[in-house]
Design a protein around this motif. Structure first.
Motif, PDB file in Angstrom:
ATOM      1  N   UNK A 175     -67.110  66.080  54.461  1.00 38.93           N
ATOM      2  CA  UNK A 175     -68.090  67.005  55.041  1.00 38.93           C
ATOM      3  C   UNK A 175     -67.473  67.951  56.052  1.00 38.93           C
ATOM      4  N   UNK A 176     -66.394  67.530  56.698  1.00 38.19           N
ATOM      5  CA  UNK A 176     -65.802  68.398  57.725  1.00 38.19           C
ATOM      6  C   UNK A 176     -65.024  69.565  57.130  1.00 38.19           C
ATOM      7  N   UNK A 177     -64.706  69.500  55.850  1.00 36.14           N
ATOM      8  CA  UNK A 177     -63.923  70.582  55.233  1.00 36.14           C
ATOM      9  C   UNK A 177     -64.707  71.893  55.260  1.00 36.14           C
ATOM     10  N   UNK A 178     -64.020  72.973  55.668  1.00 37.71           N
ATOM     11  CA  UNK A 178     -64.600  74.323  55.719  1.00 37.71           C
ATOM     12  C   UNK A 178     -65.810  74.394  56.654  1.00 37.71           C
ATOM     13  N   UNK A 179     -65.860  73.550  57.667  1.00 33.16           N
ATOM     14  CA  UNK A 179     -66.997  73.519  58.584  1.00 33.16           C
ATOM     15  C   UNK A 179     -66.784  74.478  59.755  1.00 33.16           C
ATOM     16  N   UNK A 180     -67.853  74.697  60.517  1.00 33.84           N
ATOM     17  CA  UNK A 180     -67.777  75.573  61.688  1.00 33.84           C
ATOM     18  C   UNK A 180     -66.812  75.024  62.726  1.00 33.84           C
ATOM     19  N   UNK A 181     -66.760  73.701  62.886  1.00 41.60           N
ATOM     20  CA  UNK A 181     -65.844  73.115  63.851  1.00 41.60           C
ATOM     21  C   UNK A 181     -64.397  73.439  63.512  1.00 41.60           C
ATOM     22  N   UNK A 182     -64.123  73.520  62.222  1.00 39.57           N
ATOM     23  CA  UNK A 182     -62.767  73.863  61.803  1.00 39.57           C
ATOM     24  C   UNK A 182     -62.332  75.229  62.295  1.00 39.57           C
ATOM     25  N   UNK A 183     -63.270  76.164  62.415  1.00 43.75           N
ATOM     26  CA  UNK A 183     -62.900  77.505  62.882  1.00 43.75           C
ATOM     27  C   UNK A 183     -62.578  77.521  64.374  1.00 43.75           C
ATOM     28  N   UNK A 184     -63.133  76.570  65.136  1.00 39.58           N
ATOM     29  CA  UNK A 184     -62.692  76.413  66.523  1.00 39.58           C
ATOM     30  C   UNK A 184     -61.256  75.947  66.588  1.00 39.58           C
ATOM     31  N   UNK A 185     -60.894  75.055  65.673  1.00 35.76           N
ATOM     32  CA  UNK A 185     -59.509  74.602  65.570  1.00 35.76           C
ATOM     33  C   UNK A 185     -58.600  75.778  65.211  1.00 35.76           C
ATOM     34  N   UNK A 186     -59.074  76.639  64.314  1.00 31.66           N
ATOM     35  CA  UNK A 186     -58.306  77.825  63.920  1.00 31.66           C
ATOM     36  C   UNK A 186     -58.044  78.728  65.123  1.00 31.66           C
ATOM     37  N   UNK A 187     -59.065  78.959  65.952  1.00 31.41           N
ATOM     38  CA  UNK A 187     -58.900  79.802  67.132  1.00 31.41           C
ATOM     39  C   UNK A 187     -57.833  79.248  68.067  1.00 31.41           C
ATOM     40  N   UNK A 188     -57.919  77.949  68.352  1.00 31.11           N
ATOM     41  CA  UNK A 188     -56.925  77.342  69.238  1.00 31.11           C
ATOM     42  C   UNK A 188     -55.530  77.416  68.628  1.00 31.11           C
ATOM     43  N   UNK A 189     -55.439  77.181  67.318  1.00 26.62           N
ATOM     44  CA  UNK A 189     -54.148  77.252  66.653  1.00 26.62           C
ATOM     45  C   UNK A 189     -53.566  78.653  66.664  1.00 26.62           C
ATOM     46  N   UNK A 190     -54.422  79.649  66.477  1.00 27.82           N
ATOM     47  CA  UNK A 190     -53.964  81.037  66.488  1.00 27.82           C
ATOM     48  C   UNK A 190     -53.356  81.404  67.842  1.00 27.82           C
ATOM     49  N   UNK A 191     -54.040  81.053  68.925  1.00 20.97           N
ATOM     50  CA  UNK A 191     -53.539  81.378  70.260  1.00 20.97           C
ATOM     51  C   UNK A 191     -52.298  80.546  70.584  1.00 20.97           C
ATOM     52  N   UNK A 192     -52.301  79.261  70.179  1.00 19.13           N
ATOM     53  CA  UNK A 192     -51.140  78.416  70.405  1.00 19.13           C
ATOM     54  C   UNK A 192     -49.905  78.947  69.709  1.00 19.13           C
ATOM     55  N   UNK A 231     -55.396  75.607  77.805  1.00 16.38           N
ATOM     56  CA  UNK A 231     -56.817  75.226  77.867  1.00 16.38           C
ATOM     57  C   UNK A 231     -57.511  75.226  76.515  1.00 16.38           C
ATOM     58  N   UNK A 232     -57.216  76.232  75.672  1.00 14.54           N
ATOM     59  CA  UNK A 232     -57.837  76.287  74.355  1.00 14.54           C
ATOM     60  C   UNK A 232     -57.414  75.112  73.475  1.00 14.54           C
ATOM     61  N   UNK A 233     -56.131  74.772  73.542  1.00 19.57           N
ATOM     62  CA  UNK A 233     -55.643  73.635  72.751  1.00 19.57           C
ATOM     63  C   UNK A 233     -56.319  72.347  73.213  1.00 19.57           C
ATOM     64  N   UNK A 234     -56.448  72.180  74.509  1.00 20.93           N
ATOM     65  CA  UNK A 234     -57.049  70.965  75.053  1.00 20.93           C
ATOM     66  C   UNK A 234     -58.508  70.814  74.612  1.00 20.93           C
ATOM     67  N   UNK A 235     -59.276  71.903  74.637  1.00 18.55           N
ATOM     68  CA  UNK A 235     -60.710  71.817  74.357  1.00 18.55           C
ATOM     69  C   UNK A 235     -61.057  71.921  72.873  1.00 18.55           C
ATOM     70  N   UNK A 236     -60.275  72.654  72.089  1.00 23.78           N
ATOM     71  CA  UNK A 236     -60.691  72.961  70.718  1.00 23.78           C
ATOM     72  C   UNK A 236     -59.814  72.366  69.624  1.00 23.78           C
TER      73      UNK A 236
END
Length: 418
Positions: free
Chosen positions: A17-34, A199-204
């Motif tokens: 169920x977690x695949x392609x979910x909205x939470x995954x895009x928060x992970x994407x944001x943190x990964x992009x900045x990291x 901070x983004x990595x820690x939270x997202x």
């Protein structure tokens, strides 16, 4: 060498169920900045700004300064695979949190350079060893687990972080140098991973529930091949040779870009305006390439996309060109550079699975470090000897074409690794 079918774990008919979910895009944001504020792009995209200042301050040659990129790449040959093993053992989040702090502090230490070249290189060694956990595999390993149908797009958005570095950090660095000097500029740029990325990595930034639940279990969390199985697969060696050639050609031009344009008699303001398009093109190459990967066979997609930097290199290898022509050439080169790491992450996941993704990706750190580390120094050497980049640029065209054609021999995606 025979092709080995990678063994796979039985997968559920429907993706979790977690695949392609909205939470995954928060992970994407943190990964992009990291990724944007990590070891791969931050020193690479700013060395061209700091090099003239360091040369003026300490009398170092352009070749000596570009050798720092080679030093980084050689260290990553050792530290990258170690980081990959750590990812599979401890998880990406833990590795990222530790490495981003150490990398930022090491980058800031470059502001203390005193003119002793071996100390300067030693600082790059330490930064490259401790910052290896901020490299691409850390972020893409998690993204591959969070996404299925939109995997290419998610990988593209994460990888667009390097384009943000080129588009935003390069102008910031230039302004800081002009306003406060190179030492303050290095300190501020080095603080960005600590103040923005951490901070983004820690939270997202989180691994998906399935990976967390099974972490540390005796059975692998994801389907796919082990490193030993991948090493017996001819497709791994095809990819290795291909990315060696592509990394050499695509990486070499980036830190030399300002000087390449200078040989075409553009002024510094013109060069600043032209190179800004490179960062935008890298972002477009990341995202657009990811969208294409979700729809087309990846090796065929690579052949199409990499024709753009091949043409760009050929244009810049020629004689006098207009600013518009230079911009188009730079855009083509940026699109190809942006696509490279999307492609690598996607190919590893589709051909070898996610079972030991970090470890297998670590092998390609060696490949990319060798190709990408030699490229800038060799291009700088050719310029120092000949006063032109023409020979270097034409060699880049050949490497891009050869690397793209090699990938066409990979064959269809194997079954059972997804």
């Amino acid at each position: 060498m025979t092709t080995t079918q990678a063994p796979a774990i039985e997968a559920a008919t429907e993706p979790p169920a977690y695949r392609d979910s909205a939470q995954g895009w928060g992970v994407v944001l943190a990964g992009m900045v990291g990724l944007a504020l990590g070891l791969s792009p931050l020193p690479f995209y700013t060395i061209g700004m700091f090099a003239p200042e360091l040369a003026k301050a300490f009398g170092w040659t352009f070749t000596q300064l570009m050798t720092s990129v080679t030093v980084q790449s050689l260290v990553v040959v050792a530290s990258g695979p170690v980081a990959g093993i750590a990812l599979d053992r401890y998880g990406s989040r833990r590795v990222a949190l530790v490495s981003v702090v150490l990398f930022g502090l090491c980058f800031m230490s470059l502001a203390l350079a005193n003119g002793t070249l071996w100390i300067y290189y030693a600082q790059w060694v330490l930064m490259s060893a401790l910052g290896a956990g901020t490299l691409t595999a850390t972020w893409t390993r998690v993204i591959n687990s969070w996404f299925d149908r939109q995997r290419g797009l998610a990988l593209g958005v994460v990888s667009a972080g390097t384009g943000l570095t080129a588009f935003m950090v390069k102008p910031l660095t230039a302004w800081l140098i002009g306003a406060f000097g190179w030492r303050v500029a290095i300190a501020v740029v080095g603080a960005l991973p600590l103040l923005v990325a951490l901070p983004l990595i820690y939270w997202l930034f989180r691994e998906p529930p399935r990976a967390l639940a099974a972490h540390g279990a005796s059975e692998p969390v994801e389907p796919g091949a082990t490193l030993s199985e991948a090493l017996r697969d001819r497709r791994l060696w095809i990819m290795a040779l291909s990315f060696l050639l592509l990394a050499f050609a695509l990486t070499a031009t980036t830190p030399n870009m300002e000087n390449i344009l200078k040989t075409h008699h553009f002024t510094l303001p013109q060069i600043g305006g032209i190179t800004a398009f490179f960062g935008l093109a890298v972002i477009a190459g990341r995202v657009g390439g990811g969208l294409l990967l979700d729809r087309l066979w990846a090796p065929g997609c690579a052949l199409i996309v990499f024709m753009l930097p091949a043409v760009g290199n050929a244009v810049l290898a020629g004689g006098s060109i207009s600013a518009t022509t230079a911009i188009l050439a730079i855009i083509g080169m940026g699109l190809g550079t942006g696509f490279e790491f999307d492609l690598l992450a996607y190919l590893i996941a589709r051909y070898f699975g996610r079972r030991q993704y970090g470890t297998i990706y670590g092998v390609f750190y060696i490949v990319i470090a060798v190709g990408g580390g030699l490229g800038p120094a060799i291009y700088g050497y050719i310029f120092d000897r000949l006063g032109t980049y023409a020979l270097a640029m034409w060699s880049g065209v050949g490497c891009i074409l050869a690397g793209s054609l090699l990938l066409l021999t990979m064959g269809p995606y194997p079954e059972g690794v997804e």
